[in-house]
Design a protein around this motif. Sequence first.
Motif, short mmCIF file in Angstrom:
data_model
loop_
_atom_site.label_atom_id
_atom_site.label_comp_id
_atom_site.label_asym_id
_atom_site.label_seq_id
_atom_site.Cartn_x
_atom_site.Cartn_y
_atom_site.Cartn_z
N CYS A 1 -2.21 60.65 36.76
CA CYS A 1 -2.18 59.46 37.63
C CYS A 1 -3.47 59.27 38.42
N ALA A 2 -3.97 60.36 38.99
CA ALA A 2 -5.19 60.26 39.80
C ALA A 2 -6.37 59.82 38.93
N GLY A 3 -6.44 60.34 37.72
CA GLY A 3 -7.53 59.98 36.81
C GLY A 3 -7.49 58.52 36.43
N LYS A 4 -6.28 57.99 36.19
CA LYS A 4 -6.15 56.58 35.82
C LYS A 4 -6.58 55.68 36.97
N LEU A 5 -6.11 55.98 38.17
CA LEU A 5 -6.47 55.17 39.33
C LEU A 5 -7.98 55.24 39.60
N THR A 6 -8.56 56.41 39.48
CA THR A 6 -10.00 56.57 39.69
C THR A 6 -10.80 55.78 38.65
N ALA A 7 -10.39 55.86 37.39
CA ALA A 7 -11.10 55.13 36.34
C ALA A 7 -11.03 53.63 36.54
N VAL A 8 -9.85 53.12 36.87
CA VAL A 8 -9.70 51.68 37.11
C VAL A 8 -10.53 51.26 38.31
N THR A 9 -10.49 52.04 39.38
CA THR A 9 -11.23 51.72 40.59
C THR A 9 -12.73 51.65 40.30
N ARG A 10 -13.25 52.65 39.62
CA ARG A 10 -14.68 52.68 39.32
C ARG A 10 -15.10 51.50 38.45
N PHE A 11 -14.26 51.16 37.48
CA PHE A 11 -14.58 50.06 36.58
C PHE A 11 -14.64 48.74 37.32
N VAL A 12 -13.65 48.49 38.18
CA VAL A 12 -13.63 47.23 38.92
C VAL A 12 -14.75 47.17 39.94
N VAL A 13 -15.10 48.28 40.56
CA VAL A 13 -16.23 48.31 41.49
C VAL A 13 -17.52 47.97 40.73
N MET A 14 -17.67 48.48 39.51
CA MET A 14 -18.85 48.13 38.71
C MET A 14 -18.90 46.63 38.46
N LEU A 15 -17.76 46.03 38.13
CA LEU A 15 -17.73 44.58 37.90
C LEU A 15 -18.07 43.82 39.17
N ILE B 1 -9.09 43.22 31.22
CA ILE B 1 -8.76 44.61 31.49
C ILE B 1 -7.26 44.65 31.72
N THR B 2 -6.55 45.49 30.99
CA THR B 2 -5.10 45.61 31.16
C THR B 2 -4.79 47.02 31.61
N VAL B 3 -4.13 47.13 32.75
CA VAL B 3 -3.74 48.41 33.33
C VAL B 3 -2.25 48.59 33.11
N THR B 4 -1.84 49.77 32.66
CA THR B 4 -0.43 50.06 32.48
C THR B 4 0.14 50.66 33.75
N SER B 5 1.08 49.96 34.32
CA SER B 5 1.79 50.41 35.51
C SER B 5 3.15 50.93 35.06
N GLY B 6 4.17 50.74 35.84
CA GLY B 6 5.49 51.17 35.43
C GLY B 6 6.58 50.57 36.29
N GLN B 7 7.79 50.63 35.78
CA GLN B 7 8.94 50.08 36.49
C GLN B 7 9.19 50.81 37.81
N SER B 8 8.67 52.02 37.93
CA SER B 8 8.90 52.78 39.17
C SER B 8 8.27 52.09 40.38
N ALA B 9 7.35 51.17 40.15
CA ALA B 9 6.77 50.42 41.27
C ALA B 9 7.82 49.56 41.96
N ARG B 10 8.88 49.20 41.21
CA ARG B 10 9.92 48.32 41.75
C ARG B 10 11.32 48.92 41.66
N THR B 11 11.43 50.18 41.24
CA THR B 11 12.73 50.84 41.10
C THR B 11 12.82 51.97 42.12
N VAL B 12 13.84 51.94 42.93
CA VAL B 12 14.00 52.98 43.95
C VAL B 12 14.62 54.22 43.32
N ASN B 13 13.97 55.35 43.49
CA ASN B 13 14.48 56.63 43.00
C ASN B 13 13.90 57.72 43.90
#
Length: 103
Positions: free
Chosen positions: A2-16, A31-43
């Motif tokens: 997870c940390a690697g994905k967020l870091t990679a996306v952040t760096r890429f968008v900052v470059m843009l 650019i398409t980022v894969t998120s997940g249903q857990s962003a909106r599902t309480v668990n």
Amino acid sequence: NCAGKLTAVTRFVVMLANGTEVKCLRDGGSITVTSGQSARTVNRMWPGLATNNAGLEAFVRCSGVDAPRGIRINAVAPALVRETAVKAGLPLEGTVPAAEAAE
């Protein structure tokens, strides 16, 4: 990771945003980022995963504003796999069987 994905996306968008040339992405590209249903599902078992996915979705919404060169930034959140929902004790509404997801 997870940390690697967020870091990679952040760096890429900052470059843009800084106008740094990104040769692998043409004007009007996406650019398409894969998120997940857990962003909106309480668990209660997934607070870290929920935080990561919600953060990715918010990041994509904010970074897509006035992106240079007509670049589009999108997030997708695939449906939760039914067997995973059963193991996690989540509601089955909106889930997809593993065999169907594998097609």
